[in-house]
Enzyme design. Structure first.
Site, short mmCIF file in Angstrom:
data_model
loop_
_atom_site.label_atom_id
_atom_site.label_comp_id
_atom_site.label_asym_id
_atom_site.label_seq_id
_atom_site.Cartn_x
_atom_site.Cartn_y
_atom_site.Cartn_z
N GLY A 228 2.83 4.47 1.02
CA GLY A 228 3.44 4.90 2.28
C GLY A 228 4.07 3.79 3.08
O GLY A 228 4.55 4.03 4.19
N GLY B 102 6.83 2.27 2.56
CA GLY B 102 8.29 2.35 2.60
C GLY B 102 8.99 1.68 1.44
O GLY B 102 10.15 1.28 1.57
N PRO C 52 0.83 -1.21 0.00
CA PRO C 52 0.00 0.00 0.00
C PRO C 52 0.85 1.26 0.00
O PRO C 52 2.05 1.21 0.34
CB PRO C 52 -0.81 -0.14 1.30
CG PRO C 52 0.00 -1.04 2.16
CD PRO C 52 0.70 -1.99 1.24
N HIS D 41 -27.95 10.99 18.62
CA HIS D 41 -27.47 10.12 17.55
C HIS D 41 -26.11 9.50 17.93
O HIS D 41 -25.92 8.28 17.84
CB HIS D 41 -27.35 10.95 16.26
CG HIS D 41 -26.81 10.21 15.08
ND1 HIS D 41 -27.59 9.81 14.03
CD2 HIS D 41 -25.54 9.80 14.78
CE1 HIS D 41 -26.84 9.19 13.13
NE2 HIS D 41 -25.59 9.18 13.56
N GLU D 42 -25.17 10.35 18.37
CA GLU D 42 -23.84 9.85 18.72
C GLU D 42 -23.85 9.10 20.04
O GLU D 42 -23.04 8.18 20.24
CB GLU D 42 -22.85 11.01 18.78
CG GLU D 42 -22.72 11.81 17.49
CD GLU D 42 -22.35 10.96 16.29
OE1 GLU D 42 -21.80 9.85 16.49
OE2 GLU D 42 -22.61 11.39 15.16
#
Length: 623
Positions: A144, A146, A142, A395-396
């Site tokens: 990033g 390295g 993926p 909601h949260e």
């Protein structure tokens, strides 16, 4: 037949004589060509010396024409040389300053790189054993992770020049320039390899030119350009295939001259050039590119594990001033982070501390940097109405209760109703440990968590909000995978070979049944912890956000109330099965004393006087 055989034998003898003898043998083998060149040369000199004024004018005109033609050829050659340069950057040995000690987080990958470098530096020993050096190394992983960093470290450790090339940079609007760029890159790499004993060519995003030719031809049209010139991307790939595994010959001008004079007899030894390719789409590459002899080795570089992240965090913390830092907790906070992502967080923490007037970072700076990276910048909406803030808070709060009670391997990190990016609020949970598999019970728990927001809206607000679209998407997607690809309903059939397939009515009905079942469970959970839902929502309305530990403490307090029998009773059946009061009166929770909650308290465990005070302040969700 005998005459043809003798003629062929004579040709082979003359070719053998030209390639194996010295200068005299070369002249004898090519006597007709030699005589022709001598005659032409003598004739030109004679005509020039004995030429009349008219002949001199003719010769001058011809010379001018040839000079003009040569000038045009030089112009075109210079243009193609300029266009053929591309975006290629050469770094001399040791110039990057990146070594194997700077590559952290994956010891197994580092060991493979060490072996490749050792073979590249000691290729003479390997050749004496009858082997050869590694010609190509494909790094797949993926963004990033390295890949380019590892290639730079390999170049430094090997003490060899390093060429960085971006694969999309080989493409050009002029036909054939891409091939020229590839040829020029490897020509210079071989010159560098002769000088330094080897060279490394790093091609980033190699899938841009290395895509499978079957995929390229399937999308190619039959227009004029395609019919006349073919596929430019395919031609660049063909050139790359040739340059990565060329015929065994030395083609510089000195070798060609010596071969022409018959003075080069030994076997050609190509200089060692290691090609390192990087991509996150290795499955799209052409098979001819992946075969041994081109990319001999393929290494998958994934995100670092727990120990790898600790090593990376400690490495970058050692470069900055910092207070005592909880490395284990930071490693858990950065699950699925790449090395460059961790480096970014440490740098952002330094910036936060600097603008806060401190000369050392702490864990709070690191957390703030991580939250800004994951959730986006804090962008409070100062003119949001109290009613909308209340809706978002409940909601949260529904999400928060479900996360704490249903995800034992996670810890809730934060609940907020402050806008971050596109989200008006969120409840974020971080894993306590890395988990690589998902069982049926965990998948169902994730569905309940996603649907807990809608359950809270119906139970405590008596309505349905538009902000639940992302939650419904996640719940539906999880249920779809459970039934069609993971076989968690007991079936063994999978839609995966058909790319997921089109959703048929029967599958839609089965998914809806799973969602309805888990939605009822979410409602039951929030009904049981109604007092905690109220308290979390009120805390959010008061301070805009709550720390994860604050939420855990609130739920633990209500666990004690439930254990002692002082918690609210369950909702009536209609509230669990129906729309939760939509189109009718809002659902009422039974208070701990057995009566309906005063002023529609929805089961708050606080005294009735406090509920009345809340109602007067306009904070009762049932009003």
């Amino acid at each position: 037949m005998a005459e043809e055989y003798e003629k062929g034998l004579d040709i082979r003898q003359r070719a053998s004589l030209a390639n194996s003898g010295g200068l005299i043998d070369f002249v004898i083998a090519n006597k007709y060509k030699t005589v022709l060149w001598l005659v032409v040369t003598v004739a030109m000199i004679t005509l020039w010396v004995t030429a009349t004024e008219t002949m001199a004018g003719i010769f001058l005109t011809i010379a001018q024409f040839l000079l003009g033609a040569a000038f045009m050829i030089v112009q075109f050659a210079a243009l193609f040389l300029f266009l053929g340069r591309g975006r290629i950057y050469w770094v001399q040995p040791g110039e990057t300053g990146v070594t194997f000690t700077d590559y952290r987080g994956n010891d197994q990958i580092l060991e493979v790189a060490r072996r490749v470098v050792t073979i590249l530096r000691g290729q003479s020993d390997v050749r004496q054993m009858g082997g050869t050096y590694t010609a190509g190394l494909l790094l797949e992983g993926p963004p990033g992770s390295g890949k380019s960093y590892l290639a730079q470290a390999m170049a430094t450790e090997a003490g060899l020049p390093f060429a960085y090339a971006s694969a999309p940079g080989f493409s050009n609007m002029f036909f054939g320039v891409g091939n020229l760029r590839v040829m020029m890159l490897y020509s210079k790499a071989r010159k560098m390899a002769k000088k330094h004993g080897g060279a490394i060519v790093f091609i980033d995003e190699i899938d841009a030119i290395g895509m499978a030719r079957s995929a390229q031809t399937s999308g190619q049209g039959s227009g004029t350009v395609g019919g006349l010139f073919g596929n430019p991307g395919m031609m660049i790939l063909n050139e790359l295939l040739l340059q990565m595994d060329p015929p065994n010959f030395d083609n510089d001008w000195r070798a060609r001259l010596l071969r022409r004079l018959g003075l080069k007899k030994e076997r050609a030894t190509p200089p060692p050039v290691l090609t390192v390719g990087a991509t996150n789409l290795a499955h799209t590459l052409d098979q001819a590119l992946l075969r041994p002899g081109r990319f001999d080795r393929k290494i998958h570089i994934d995100f670092p594990d727990f120990d790898g992240r600790k090593d990376i965090i400690a490495y970058y913390l050692a470069k900055v001033r910092h207070e005592q830092m909880p490395l284990d907790r930071m490693a858990n906070d950065t699950i699925r982070y790449s090395p460059v992502g961790i480096k970014h967080l440490v740098n952002e923490a330094v910036i936060h501390a600097h603008f806060d007037g401190r000369d050392a970072i702490n864990y709070a700076d690191f957390t703030r940097a991580r939250e800004d990276h994951e959730y986006g910048l804090r962008e409070p909406i100062r003119n949001m109405s109290q009613d909308e803030r209340r809706r978002i808070a409940y909601h949260e709060a529904g999400h928060a209760i479900a996360q704490v009670k249903l995800l034992p391997h996670h810890r809730i990190a934060k609940v907020t109703i402050i806008r971050h990016g596109d989200a008006l609020g969120f409840a974020a949970a971080k894993p306590l440990e890395e988990r690589y598999t998902l069982v049926r019970e965990e998948a169902l728990a994730h569905i309940q968590i996603s649907l807990a927001s809608r359950a809270a809206e119906e139970l405590f607000l008596g309505t349905r909000m538009s902000g639940v679209s992302g939650d419904l998407h996640h719940a539906t997607q999880t249920a779809y995978f459970m039934l069609t690809q993971w076989g968690m309903d007991g079936g063994l059939f999978s839609y995966a070979p058909w790319g997921g397939g089109q959703l048929d009515p029967e599958t839609k009905t089965r998914i809806e049944q799973v969602l309805e079942q888990e939605f009822k469970k979410s409602k039951t959970l929030l009904t049981t912890y109604a007092g905690a839902v109220h308290e979390i929502a009120e805390g959010l309305l008061e301070s805009d956000e709550l720390d994860g530990q604050d939420v855990i403490d609130i739920i633990a307090k209500h666990d004690d109330l439930l254990a002692s029998g002082r918690g609210p009773r369950v909702l009536p059946e209609y509230a669990l099965m129906g729309a939760g009061g939509i189109g009718g009166p809002a659902p009422q929770l039974i208070a701990p004393n057995g009566s309906n909650g005063a002023n529609g308290s929805n089961g708050s465990t606080e005294p009735a006087e406090a509920d009345a005070a809340d109602s007067e302040e306009g904070r009762d969700p049932a009003q």
